[in-house]
Design an enzyme around this catalytic site. Structure first.
Site, short mmCIF file in Angstrom:
data_model
loop_
_atom_site.label_atom_id
_atom_site.label_comp_id
_atom_site.label_asym_id
_atom_site.label_seq_id
_atom_site.Cartn_x
_atom_site.Cartn_y
_atom_site.Cartn_z
N HIS A 39 0.89 -1.02 0.09
CA HIS A 39 0.13 -0.11 -0.09
C HIS A 39 0.98 1.08 0.00
O HIS A 39 1.77 1.50 0.70
CB HIS A 39 -0.98 0.03 1.18
CG HIS A 39 -1.96 1.01 1.30
ND1 HIS A 39 -3.31 1.02 1.64
CD2 HIS A 39 -1.69 2.56 1.40
CE1 HIS A 39 -3.74 2.12 1.64
NE2 HIS A 39 -3.02 3.01 1.48
N HIS A 63 3.11 4.15 0.59
CA HIS A 63 3.62 5.04 1.84
C HIS A 63 4.78 5.65 1.53
O HIS A 63 5.80 5.19 0.91
CB HIS A 63 3.66 4.05 2.91
CG HIS A 63 4.50 3.06 2.64
ND1 HIS A 63 4.11 1.75 2.34
CD2 HIS A 63 5.57 2.60 3.28
CE1 HIS A 63 5.26 0.81 2.10
NE2 HIS A 63 6.11 1.17 3.04
P1 AMP Z 1 8.42 -0.84 3.35
O1 AMP Z 1 9.38 -1.85 3.32
O2 AMP Z 1 8.73 0.48 2.46
O3 AMP Z 1 7.14 -1.48 2.50
O4 AMP Z 1 7.83 -0.24 4.69
C1 AMP Z 1 6.99 -0.79 5.52
C2 AMP Z 1 7.29 -0.05 6.87
O5 AMP Z 1 6.17 -0.80 7.66
C3 AMP Z 1 8.33 -0.92 7.65
O6 AMP Z 1 9.34 0.23 7.82
C4 AMP Z 1 7.93 -1.35 8.93
O7 AMP Z 1 8.79 -1.19 9.82
C5 AMP Z 1 6.42 -0.54 8.83
N1 AMP Z 1 5.26 -1.44 9.67
C6 AMP Z 1 4.83 -2.63 9.57
N2 AMP Z 1 3.96 -2.85 10.27
C7 AMP Z 1 3.81 -1.92 10.94
C8 AMP Z 1 2.59 -1.43 11.85
N3 AMP Z 1 1.84 -2.14 12.34
N4 AMP Z 1 2.70 -0.24 12.36
C9 AMP Z 1 3.69 0.75 11.93
N5 AMP Z 1 4.62 0.37 11.08
C10 AMP Z 1 4.42 -0.94 10.52
ZN ZN Z 2 -4.38 -0.77 1.25
#
Ligand code: AMP
Ligand code: ZN
Length: 114
Positions: free
Chosen positions: A98, A100
């Site tokens: 998703h 971000h």
């Molecule tokens: P990406 O690798 O760019 O897809 O980043 C995903 C990010 O989401 C990583 O930095 C994770 O630490 C973070 N993440 C995963 N689950 C959660 C959660 N429940 N709450 C906050 N951050 C999360």
């Molecule tokens: Zn989504």
């Protein structure tokens, strides 16, 4: 969970988060595994799987993410700058499908990207 998508579920309140900002288009919360003193994830409130899926119909959400980033950075005191990171797809290291944006700051980063 809506669409089985974590970053749809968090803005919907189905999964708890440490929220720092919310408006009609955007939800932002602290990363669970911070890589810097400030590490905030900024997500659109519609499901866009990755940057490759941005188009003329949804790009307003991307603009709103960047408007939110400027406000959040100011609120977090990142007056000396910060980094915005987007990982796209498998080779880009994206783990949550998703769109971000990582807002990371509170330290000085090297001029090299990686
Ligand atoms: P990406 O690798 O760019 O897809 O980043 C995903 C990010 O989401 C990583 O930095 C994770 O630490 C973070 N993440 C995963 N689950 C959660 C959660 N429940 N709450 C906050 N951050 C999360
Ligand atoms: Zn989504």
């Amino acid at each position: 969970m809506l669409n089985d998508c974590l970053f749809c579920a968090i803005p919907a309140g189905e999964i708890p988060s440490d929220k720092v900002y919310e408006d009609e288009y955007v939800f932002a919360f602290r990363d669970i595994n911070p890589q810097a003193p400030v590490h905030i994830l900024v997500v659109p409130k519609v499901h866009i799987s990755c940057a490759q899926e941005i188009d003329e119909n949804n790009s307003i959400y991307v603009a709103k993410c960047f408007e939110a980033i400027a406000k959040i950075a100011k609120a977090e005191g990142l007056d000396n700058g910060y980094r915005i990171v987007n990982n796209c797809g498998a080779d880009g290291g994206q783990s949550v499908m998703h769109l971000h944006f990582h807002l990371i700051g509170g330290k000085k980063f090297p001029e090299t990207i990686i």
